[in-house]
Write a protein that holds these residues in place. Structure first.
Motif, PDB file in Angstrom:
ATOM      1  N   VAL A 107      43.875  34.279  43.258  1.00 36.38           N
ATOM      2  CA  VAL A 107      42.823  33.555  42.902  1.00 36.38           C
ATOM      3  C   VAL A 107      42.565  31.977  43.204  1.00 36.38           C
ATOM      4  O   VAL A 107      41.141  31.896  43.074  1.00 36.38           O
ATOM      5  CB  VAL A 107      42.183  34.611  42.034  1.00 36.38           C
ATOM      6  CG1 VAL A 107      40.518  33.907  41.861  1.00 36.38           C
ATOM      7  CG2 VAL A 107      41.973  35.537  41.825  1.00 36.38           C
ATOM      8  N   ASN A 114      41.611  42.539  33.680  1.00 39.29           N
ATOM      9  CA  ASN A 114      42.758  43.042  33.375  1.00 39.29           C
ATOM     10  C   ASN A 114      42.859  43.509  31.411  1.00 39.29           C
ATOM     11  O   ASN A 114      43.939  44.444  31.227  1.00 39.29           O
ATOM     12  CB  ASN A 114      44.002  41.268  33.030  1.00 39.29           C
ATOM     13  CG  ASN A 114      43.717  41.615  34.988  1.00 39.29           C
ATOM     14  OD1 ASN A 114      45.305  41.870  35.136  1.00 39.29           O
ATOM     15  ND2 ASN A 114      43.263  40.805  35.377  1.00 39.29           N
ATOM     16  N   ALA A 156      46.286  36.024  39.625  1.00 34.84           N
ATOM     17  CA  ALA A 156      45.388  34.500  39.018  1.00 34.84           C
ATOM     18  C   ALA A 156      45.571  33.283  39.873  1.00 34.84           C
ATOM     19  O   ALA A 156      44.463  32.898  40.339  1.00 34.84           O
ATOM     20  CB  ALA A 156      45.780  34.453  37.927  1.00 34.84           C
ATOM     21  N   GLN A 195      38.403  42.720  40.116  1.00 33.36           N
ATOM     22  CA  GLN A 195      38.513  41.443  39.421  1.00 33.36           C
ATOM     23  C   GLN A 195      37.577  40.685  40.678  1.00 33.36           C
ATOM     24  O   GLN A 195      37.042  39.493  39.832  1.00 33.36           O
ATOM     25  CB  GLN A 195      39.889  41.434  39.856  1.00 33.36           C
ATOM     26  CG  GLN A 195      40.302  41.731  39.426  1.00 33.36           C
ATOM     27  CD  GLN A 195      42.100  41.597  39.227  1.00 33.36           C
ATOM     28  OE1 GLN A 195      42.686  40.816  40.014  1.00 33.36           O
ATOM     29  NE2 GLN A 195      42.988  41.701  38.701  1.00 33.36           N
ATOM     30  N   TYR A 227      38.055  38.900  36.043  1.00 31.28           N
ATOM     31  CA  TYR A 227      39.124  39.421  36.409  1.00 31.28           C
ATOM     32  C   TYR A 227      40.319  39.590  34.918  1.00 31.28           C
ATOM     33  O   TYR A 227      40.625  40.015  34.590  1.00 31.28           O
ATOM     34  CB  TYR A 227      40.564  37.681  36.837  1.00 31.28           C
ATOM     35  CG  TYR A 227      41.811  38.057  37.103  1.00 31.28           C
ATOM     36  CD1 TYR A 227      42.145  38.314  38.175  1.00 31.28           C
ATOM     37  CD2 TYR A 227      42.311  37.635  35.832  1.00 31.28           C
ATOM     38  CE1 TYR A 227      44.152  38.341  38.094  1.00 31.28           C
ATOM     39  CE2 TYR A 227      43.691  37.480  36.092  1.00 31.28           C
ATOM     40  CZ  TYR A 227      44.687  37.692  36.838  1.00 31.28           C
ATOM     41  OH  TYR A 227      46.198  37.961  37.375  1.00 31.28           O
ATOM     42  N   GLN A 270      41.658  45.646  41.349  1.00 32.62           N
ATOM     43  CA  GLN A 270      42.273  44.768  41.886  1.00 32.62           C
ATOM     44  C   GLN A 270      40.844  44.614  42.459  1.00 32.62           C
ATOM     45  O   GLN A 270      40.392  43.759  42.679  1.00 32.62           O
ATOM     46  CB  GLN A 270      42.986  45.223  43.511  1.00 32.62           C
ATOM     47  CG  GLN A 270      44.433  44.901  43.203  1.00 32.62           C
ATOM     48  CD  GLN A 270      45.067  43.791  42.893  1.00 32.62           C
ATOM     49  OE1 GLN A 270      44.007  42.129  43.490  1.00 32.62           O
ATOM     50  NE2 GLN A 270      45.482  43.685  42.129  1.00 32.62           N
TER      51      GLN A 270
END
Length: 267
Positions: A43, A69, A40, A192, A65, A189
């Motif tokens: 990002v 998750n 995070a 996201q 994201y 990945q």
């Protein structure tokens, strides 16, 4: 006892066993939370440096994201038995014991090892959804909540299907973990970020082969009320999560084929 009560009995036994070592359970859960927290931060650093990426803002990507998750955390908790099928069941011969029990095999595997530590990734995902809500001013109307829940259900089915395929590979290879990681952690990945950022061939893979876009990209657009830069109609986000259930059904079809090829260790 019916299948569903038995599943919850197995999950309760698994959690109870982990709870006997509370310090270990807490540390692994915190480890999961911090591990995904580093992603995070990465990002945030990307958007802090560039402001936006092809018109996508940090709040929008944070929603991708967070939802992805949450999906993977739940699927990973449910699919741990398939994840370790080769090493803990096939190689040791313990799989034969599961076959002898008069209960669905998939239920036994899903209830075998329900990991408390996956709560860390789930909490991280929920925190990112809260951050996205604050950044974008998302109005969580009943319709938006329903889309989000449908997306999570479809995503859990999709990731669980990937884990089922991983377990199926173990009937031939025993060691299949690294192969499946391309689709599990690699899929997390990829999902996201918005589908529009990827090349056309990769967008097709994420839509028609491993339909991650169907459980993440299109539902998030519907929640945000954002038009798809690729031109898909708005109603796609309302039905696309069903692709996760179709993928899971197909994965169990392959699982049954692999099961017919199982040969006992003979021990």
């Amino acid at each position: 006892m019916g299948s569903i009560p038995l599943f919850f009995r197995l999950v309760g036994a698994s959690i109870g066993g982990q709870a006997r070592y509370p310090a270990s359970a807490l540390m692994t859960t915190v480890g999961q939370f911090l591990g995904t927290g580093i992603e995070a931060v990465a990002v945030w650093a990307l958007f802090h440096r560039f402001g936006d990426v092809q018109g996508w803002r940090i709040g929008e990507v944070a929603l991708f994201y967070g939802l992805v998750n949450c999906m993977f955390a739940l699927a990973d908790a449910l699919g741990r038995g398939f994840d370790v099928l080769g090493t803990e069941f096939l190689r040791t011969g313990a799989f034969d014991r599961l076959l002898l029990r008069p209960r669905p095999l998939s239920l036994q595997l899903m209830g075998n090892d329900f990991r408390i530590s996956r709560l860390g990734r789930l909490l991280q995902g929920l925190a990112m959804i809260a951050f996205a809500t604050q950044q974008m001013g998302i109005a969580w109307t009943p319709g938006a909540v329903a889309i989000a829940l449908l997306a999570v259900a479809g995503g859990v089915a999709l990731f669980l299907g990937i884990l089922v395929l991983q377990g199926t590979l173990a009937f031939w290879t025993v060691e299949s973990l690294e192969i499946a990681n391309v689709l599990t952690y690699g899929g997390v990945q990829a999902a996201q970020y918005p589908l529009a950022l990827y090349a056309r061939w990769f967008r097709r893979v994420l839509t028609f082969i491993v339909p991650l876009a169907c459980v993440a990209y299109y539902p998030v657009l519907a929640i945000l009320g954002k038009a798809d830069p690729l031109g898909a109609p708005a109603w796609v986000g309302l039905v696309s999560p069903l692709a996760g259930g179709v993928f899971l059904a197909a994965a169990f079809g392959v699982w049954r084929i692999g099961l017919r090829h199982y040969a006992s260790t003979g021990s």
